[in-house]
Design a protein around this motif. Structure first.
Motif, PDB file in Angstrom:
ATOM      1  N   ALA A   1       1.036   0.165  -6.457  1.00  0.00           N
ATOM      2  CA  ALA A   1       0.548  -0.771  -5.458  1.00  0.00           C
ATOM      3  C   ALA A   1      -0.358  -1.816  -6.115  1.00  0.00           C
ATOM      4  O   ALA A   1      -0.990  -1.562  -7.136  1.00  0.00           O
ATOM      5  N   ASN A   2      -0.409  -3.000  -5.507  1.00  0.00           N
ATOM      6  CA  ASN A   2      -1.303  -4.054  -5.955  1.00  0.00           C
ATOM      7  C   ASN A   2      -2.591  -4.001  -5.134  1.00  0.00           C
ATOM      8  O   ASN A   2      -2.568  -4.206  -3.919  1.00  0.00           O
TER       9      ASN A   2
ATOM     10  N   MET B   1       0.210 -11.685   1.155  1.00  0.00           N
ATOM     11  CA  MET B   1       0.355 -10.410   1.851  1.00  0.00           C
ATOM     12  C   MET B   1       1.710 -10.346   2.550  1.00  0.00           C
ATOM     13  O   MET B   1       2.402 -11.350   2.699  1.00  0.00           O
ATOM     14  N   ALA B   2       2.077  -9.147   2.944  1.00  0.00           N
ATOM     15  CA  ALA B   2       3.359  -8.943   3.608  1.00  0.00           C
ATOM     16  C   ALA B   2       3.213  -7.811   4.614  1.00  0.00           C
ATOM     17  O   ALA B   2       2.143  -7.196   4.731  1.00  0.00           O
ATOM     18  N   GLU B   3       4.280  -7.540   5.343  1.00  0.00           N
ATOM     19  CA  GLU B   3       4.263  -6.423   6.280  1.00  0.00           C
ATOM     20  C   GLU B   3       3.899  -5.140   5.524  1.00  0.00           C
ATOM     21  O   GLU B   3       4.488  -4.824   4.495  1.00  0.00           O
ATOM     22  N   GLY B   4       2.910  -4.447   6.018  1.00  0.00           N
ATOM     23  CA  GLY B   4       2.454  -3.221   5.372  1.00  0.00           C
ATOM     24  C   GLY B   4       1.180  -3.386   4.575  1.00  0.00           C
ATOM     25  O   GLY B   4       0.569  -2.394   4.163  1.00  0.00           O
TER      26      GLY B   4
ATOM     27  N   ASP C   1       4.714  -8.763  -6.830  1.00  0.00           N
ATOM     28  CA  ASP C   1       4.911  -8.295  -5.461  1.00  0.00           C
ATOM     29  C   ASP C   1       3.673  -8.615  -4.634  1.00  0.00           C
ATOM     30  O   ASP C   1       2.608  -8.934  -5.174  1.00  0.00           O
ATOM     31  N   PRO C   2       3.778  -8.516  -3.293  1.00  0.00           N
ATOM     32  CA  PRO C   2       2.629  -8.828  -2.438  1.00  0.00           C
ATOM     33  C   PRO C   2       1.443  -7.898  -2.678  1.00  0.00           C
ATOM     34  O   PRO C   2       1.579  -6.809  -3.244  1.00  0.00           O
ATOM     35  N   ILE C   3       0.278  -8.350  -2.244  1.00  0.00           N
ATOM     36  CA  ILE C   3      -0.911  -7.498  -2.248  1.00  0.00           C
ATOM     37  C   ILE C   3      -0.689  -6.348  -1.273  1.00  0.00           C
ATOM     38  O   ILE C   3      -0.294  -6.562  -0.129  1.00  0.00           O
ATOM     39  N   ASP C   4      -0.925  -5.129  -1.723  1.00  0.00           N
ATOM     40  CA  ASP C   4      -0.804  -3.961  -0.846  1.00  0.00           C
ATOM     41  C   ASP C   4      -2.114  -3.653  -0.138  1.00  0.00           C
ATOM     42  O   ASP C   4      -2.113  -3.293   1.041  1.00  0.00           O
TER      43      ASP C   4
ATOM     44  N   ARG D   1      -4.583   6.416  -9.997  1.00  0.00           N
ATOM     45  CA  ARG D   1      -3.355   6.618  -9.221  1.00  0.00           C
ATOM     46  C   ARG D   1      -2.155   5.918  -9.848  1.00  0.00           C
ATOM     47  O   ARG D   1      -1.023   6.131  -9.430  1.00  0.00           O
ATOM     48  N   GLY D   2      -2.407   5.039 -10.792  1.00  0.00           N
ATOM     49  CA  GLY D   2      -1.331   4.280 -11.403  1.00  0.00           C
ATOM     50  C   GLY D   2      -1.092   2.937 -10.753  1.00  0.00           C
ATOM     51  O   GLY D   2      -0.050   2.304 -10.995  1.00  0.00           O
ATOM     52  N   ASP D   3      -2.048   2.484  -9.929  1.00  0.00           N
ATOM     53  CA  ASP D   3      -1.900   1.202  -9.251  1.00  0.00           C
ATOM     54  C   ASP D   3      -2.393   0.063 -10.129  1.00  0.00           C
ATOM     55  O   ASP D   3      -3.104   0.264 -11.118  1.00  0.00           O
ATOM     56  N   SER D   4      -2.008  -1.149  -9.765  1.00  0.00           N
ATOM     57  CA  SER D   4      -2.468  -2.352 -10.442  1.00  0.00           C
ATOM     58  C   SER D   4      -3.726  -2.847  -9.748  1.00  0.00           C
ATOM     59  O   SER D   4      -3.700  -3.142  -8.546  1.00  0.00           O
ATOM     60  N   VAL D   5      -4.820  -2.933 -10.471  1.00  0.00           N
ATOM     61  CA  VAL D   5      -6.114  -3.293  -9.892  1.00  0.00           C
ATOM     62  C   VAL D   5      -6.538  -4.687 -10.362  1.00  0.00           C
ATOM     63  O   VAL D   5      -6.604  -4.942 -11.568  1.00  0.00           O
TER      64      VAL D   5
END
Length: 223
Positions: free
Chosen positions: A2-3, A118-121, A71-74, A24-28
């Motif tokens: 996740a971003n 941003m996007a849906e979710g 990808d969009p910001i999570d 967690r392995g996310d992109s920060v």
């Protein structure tokens, strides 16, 4: 992966959140006034020398993220905050005004600037305080901090209503009384414990619960 975008990420709760999501392995992406070795080692990218109350700087954050994120910001975590105490015998309108700028207005302006990414979710977490609860105020004082956190709660609720149709969720999260420099390292829990609770509330956030005001331990808080 996740971003994750975190403001005020160079110390305290923000740094603990960056560590948690990195593990967690996310992109920060860390947004902060001043960088340091610790956040540089943790975050995938650090945007430093950023004053989130300076609206002229905000488009630059969006431009950089648009360029580097595939990808969009999570998750956007509006964490940067300012705390001072004003009493009836020690009122300073400049201090009060500064807390509104950092604690309430800046999260709204940062969110608006990043909406195209941003996007849906997508989930937005405003790090607020139960001191912004009017019902929970039984001791007075802290005029600027209380009022600015009540303001960001109102802003977050409006954002939740406005963004729900787009599938973007918003939560107001009180981290607890956390051992950070902001409160002289007093507190009941560590930044790491607070980060775990905040992340859990973000994980649990849905369109059905968007706009809610939560303690990081999962307790709903009164407005």
């Amino acid at each position: 992966m996740a971003n994750i975008v975190i403001t005020g990420a160079n110390r305290g709760i923000g740094l603990a959140l960056a560590k948690l999501y990195e593990a967690r392995g996310d992109s920060v992406t860390a947004v902060c006034r001043e960088t340091n070795d610790e956040i540089e080692e943790i975050a995938d990218q650090v945007l430093s020398d950023i004053d989130i109350t300076n609206e002229e700087q905000l488009p630059g954050i969006a431009m950089v993220l648009d360029r580097i994120l595939d990808d969009p910001i999570d998750v956007l975590i509006n964490n940067a905050g300012l705390f001072t105490n004003e009493t009836l015998h020690d009122l300073d309108s400049d201090r009060i005004r500064a807390q509104f700028e950092v604690n309430a207005i800046a999260p709204l302006m940062v969110t608006r600037e990043l909406l195209p990414l941003m996007a849906e979710g997508t989930k937005i977490a405003n790090i607020t305080s139960r001191m912004g609860s009017i019902e929970d105020n039984t001791s007075g004082a802290y005029y600027g901090y209380r009022a600015s956190k009540a303001a960001v709660n109102a802003i977050g609720k409006s954002l939740a209503n406005d963004l729900k149709e787009h599938g973007v969720m918003v939560a107001q999260i009180h981290p607890g009384f956390v051992q950070t420099r902001m409160v002289g390292f007093n507190g009941d829990i560590s930044p790491e414990q607070a980060a775990e609770g905040i992340a859990a509330r973000i994980d649990d956030l849905t369109l059905e619960t968007t706009g809610s005001f939560w303690h990081s331990n999962g307790q709903p808080l009164p407005w």
